[in-house]
Design a protein around this motif. Structure first.
Motif, PDB file in Angstrom:
ATOM      1  N   ALA A  90      32.503  38.310  41.967  1.00 33.37           N
ATOM      2  CA  ALA A  90      31.435  38.922  42.754  1.00 33.37           C
ATOM      3  C   ALA A  90      30.604  39.865  41.884  1.00 33.37           C
ATOM      4  CB  ALA A  90      32.023  39.674  43.949  1.00 33.37           C
ATOM      5  N   MET A  91      31.253  40.573  40.972  1.00 35.63           N
ATOM      6  CA  MET A  91      30.548  41.431  40.023  1.00 35.63           C
ATOM      7  C   MET A  91      29.567  40.613  39.187  1.00 35.63           C
ATOM      8  SD  MET A  91      33.803  43.737  38.741  1.00 35.63           S
ATOM      9  CE  MET A  91      32.981  44.403  37.292  1.00 35.63           C
ATOM     10  N   SER A  92      30.017  39.436  38.747  1.00 38.45           N
ATOM     11  CA  SER A  92      29.180  38.607  37.880  1.00 38.45           C
ATOM     12  C   SER A  92      27.934  38.085  38.585  1.00 38.45           C
ATOM     13  CB  SER A  92      29.991  37.423  37.336  1.00 38.45           C
ATOM     14  OG  SER A  92      30.167  36.419  38.320  1.00 38.45           O
ATOM     15  N   ARG A  93      27.956  38.117  39.917  1.00 38.96           N
ATOM     16  CA  ARG A  93      26.786  37.679  40.690  1.00 38.96           C
ATOM     17  C   ARG A  93      25.939  38.870  41.134  1.00 38.96           C
ATOM     18  NH1 ARG A  93      26.833  32.493  39.285  1.00 38.96           N
ATOM     19  NH2 ARG A  93      25.290  32.081  40.905  1.00 38.96           N
ATOM     20  N   GLY A  94      26.319  40.071  40.691  1.00 36.20           N
ATOM     21  CA  GLY A  94      25.554  41.265  41.039  1.00 36.20           C
ATOM     22  C   GLY A  94      25.753  41.723  42.468  1.00 36.20           C
ATOM     23  N   CYS A  95      26.865  41.329  43.083  1.00 37.65           N
ATOM     24  CA  CYS A  95      27.122  41.731  44.470  1.00 37.65           C
ATOM     25  C   CYS A  95      27.456  43.222  44.568  1.00 37.65           C
ATOM     26  CB  CYS A  95      28.299  40.960  45.058  1.00 37.65           C
ATOM     27  SG  CYS A  95      28.020  39.224  45.366  1.00 37.65           S
ATOM     28  N   PRO A  96      26.945  43.917  45.571  1.00 32.24           N
ATOM     29  CA  PRO A  96      27.508  45.223  45.906  1.00 32.24           C
ATOM     30  C   PRO A  96      28.927  44.977  46.414  1.00 32.24           C
ATOM     31  CG  PRO A  96      25.353  44.918  46.911  1.00 32.24           C
ATOM     32  CD  PRO A  96      25.795  43.578  46.417  1.00 32.24           C
ATOM     33  N   ILE A  97      29.881  45.813  46.010  1.00 30.56           N
ATOM     34  CA  ILE A  97      31.285  45.545  46.322  1.00 30.56           C
ATOM     35  C   ILE A  97      31.962  46.788  46.866  1.00 30.56           C
ATOM     36  CG2 ILE A  97      33.523  44.820  45.387  1.00 30.56           C
ATOM     37  CD1 ILE A  97      31.930  43.412  43.137  1.00 30.56           C
ATOM     38  N   MET A  98      32.781  46.574  47.903  1.00 30.76           N
ATOM     39  CA  MET A  98      33.660  47.608  48.423  1.00 30.76           C
ATOM     40  C   MET A  98      35.091  47.110  48.271  1.00 30.76           C
ATOM     41  SD  MET A  98      31.685  48.578  51.958  1.00 30.76           S
ATOM     42  CE  MET A  98      29.991  49.187  51.947  1.00 30.76           C
ATOM     43  N   GLY A  99      36.010  48.025  47.971  1.00 31.90           N
ATOM     44  CA  GLY A  99      37.389  47.591  47.796  1.00 31.90           C
ATOM     45  C   GLY A  99      38.378  48.685  48.114  1.00 31.90           C
ATOM     46  N   SER A 100      39.603  48.283  48.414  1.00 37.13           N
ATOM     47  CA  SER A 100      40.658  49.251  48.708  1.00 37.13           C
ATOM     48  C   SER A 100      41.140  49.899  47.414  1.00 37.13           C
ATOM     49  CB  SER A 100      41.826  48.564  49.418  1.00 37.13           C
ATOM     50  OG  SER A 100      42.545  47.754  48.505  1.00 37.13           O
ATOM     51  N   ASP A 101      41.994  50.908  47.557  1.00 38.29           N
ATOM     52  CA  ASP A 101      42.542  51.592  46.390  1.00 38.29           C
ATOM     53  C   ASP A 101      43.822  50.938  45.888  1.00 38.29           C
ATOM     54  OD1 ASP A 101      44.205  52.282  48.490  1.00 38.29           O
ATOM     55  OD2 ASP A 101      43.868  54.440  48.349  1.00 38.29           O
ATOM     56  N   ALA A 102      44.026  49.660  46.204  1.00 35.96           N
ATOM     57  CA  ALA A 102      45.237  48.942  45.799  1.00 35.96           C
ATOM     58  C   ALA A 102      45.106  48.409  44.371  1.00 35.96           C
ATOM     59  CB  ALA A 102      45.515  47.781  46.754  1.00 35.96           C
ATOM     60  N   GLY A 103      46.207  48.511  43.615  1.00 42.67           N
ATOM     61  CA  GLY A 103      46.284  47.900  42.299  1.00 42.67           C
ATOM     62  C   GLY A 103      45.138  48.288  41.379  1.00 42.67           C
ATOM     63  N   GLY A 104      44.568  47.259  40.708  1.00 44.21           N
ATOM     64  CA  GLY A 104      43.518  47.501  39.732  1.00 44.21           C
ATOM     65  C   GLY A 104      42.111  47.500  40.286  1.00 44.21           C
TER      66      GLY A 104
END
Length: 382
Positions: free
Chosen positions: A299-313
């Motif tokens: 998703a980063m490689s497509r320039g998406c805005p991203i939200m994510g949990s604080d899990a793992g990496g």
């Protein structure tokens, strides 16, 4: 040279034929076949439909599978004998943890004095604890066994830069090297930025998750958040890409009154995933446990805005202001509500730029050099 790769992954099959799957595609197998002449696999089978097999690609002939239908088959002396024969007939063993099959194989590999390397791709405690029930009882045992195995391993590859290293340290030689690689980074950033500028929070926002449908992937928390936002007048569609049992998430969506807002797209091939990413407004990774999620990097490689949990990496990949507390639907609500066009534009540019760190050309040299060192030093020890 022959290597044996061991992990609990469920490899798709139909009529005795194995197929590539998301994260275990041709690029995954080539990563090892660039170093070894043959590759054996000990994993698990998952039966796919005839329709799915028509769209899937058959795994190349240099790869031989010896998969189990379930862990209970390890009770069979014949099955254990076959696995031990595979270990004995291999020159090098690659064990991916956490995994039940991996821990079993490690014990046998040590007895047979086979050189082995461990790949750490997730947190054993989190992955089991988040599933609840009897899995919570297993979590401390599995985590302890993994810690002991990794601590004493001579060679370890971590998929994170620091998160898994802190939870599962080793006394051996190690590198940080993502198991996710990108062939290229989208050159259509301007198109994504234009899409963000035209996004109307007052109309409808499309967010999506690409992951196996499973309670520990956290899709249920996004569904609950959407329900709360709907009652506050927000129009949000949540698209779910991935295989797995849809019934749990469908039941959650129904009980929270958002069945019409939650769309199940099923399994998509790699190209279809990229096309889908280009059409959603925000990518969200609500996992309760993670290593370094492939879908977030893609998703980063497509320039998406991203939200994510604080899990793992996950926090290693995205800006801290877009990270929410895992398992907390209210935290997701608050993050979506305070998101602005300006913030999305800034994050899109940063994500697109940071994804270049995961290009195949960057990571392959690091991985190959470490594997060659593992092989060379193992030969010297022999």
């Amino acid at each position: 040279m022959k290597a044996l790769f061991v992990h609990d992954h469920k490899f798709p099959y139909k009529d005795g034929i194995n197929y590539y799957s998301y994260g275990f595609d041709e690029e995954f197998f080539n990563r090892y076949l660039m170093i070894f002449d043959e590759l054996g696999i000990v994993g698990r089978d998952v039966l796919i439909s005839t329709e799915e097999s028509k769209k899937a690609t058959i795994v190349k002939s240099e790869v031989q599978f010896q998969n189990l239908k379930s862990f209970s088959e390890l009770k069979s002396s014949d099955i254990r004998k076959k696995i031990n024969e595979s270990i004995s007939n291999s020159d090098y063993i690659i064990i991916r943890l956490p995994s039940v099959l991996g821990l079993y194989t490690l014990r046998s590999a040590k007895k047979l004095k086979k050189p082995y390397l461990i790949e750490v791709v997730g947190n054993a405690w989190d992955s089991l604890w988040s599933q609840g029930g009897t899995k919570k009882m297993i979590a401390p045992i599995m985590s302890t066994l993994c810690k002991k195995a990794i601590l004493g391993a001579p060679y370890v590859v971590y998929v994170t830069e620091k998160t898994l290293q802190a939870a599962y340290p080793t006394n051996g030689q190690s590198i940080a090297c993502s198991n996710v690689t990108l062939h290229s980074v989208s050159n259509s950033l301007n198109k994504r930025l234009e899409k963000i500028r035209n996004t109307s929070f007052e109309k409808k926002l499309v967010i999506g998750t690409c992951s196996t449908l499973n309670i520990y992937k956290g899709q249920q928390d996004v569904i609950k958040a959407i329900s709360s936002l709907k009652s506050q007048g927000y129009a949000i569609e949540y698209q779910l890409v991935g295989s797995g049992n849809q019934e749990y998430c469908k039941a959650i969506a129904k009980s929270y009154g958002v069945s019409d807002e939650v769309k199940f797209l099923g399994r998509l091939n790699h190209d279809e995933v990229f096309s889908w990413l280009d059409n959603i407004d925000i990518y969200i990774q609500p996992s309760l446990t993670e290593g370094l999620p492939r879908a977030v990097i893609e998703a980063m490689s497509r320039g998406c805005p991203i939200m994510g949990s604080d899990a793992g990496g996950i926090p290693e990949l995205i800006e801290n202001e877009f990270v929410f507390e895992k398992g907390n639907s209210e935290s997701i609500c608050a993050l979506i509500k305070k998101t602005t066009t300006k913030a999305m534009l800034e994050q899109s540019i940063k994500n697109h730029s940071n994804s270049k760190e995961y290009l195949k050309s960057v990571l392959y040299d690091r991985r190959i050099n470490f594997f060659n060192k593992f092989i060379e030093e193992s030969i010297n020890i022999k």
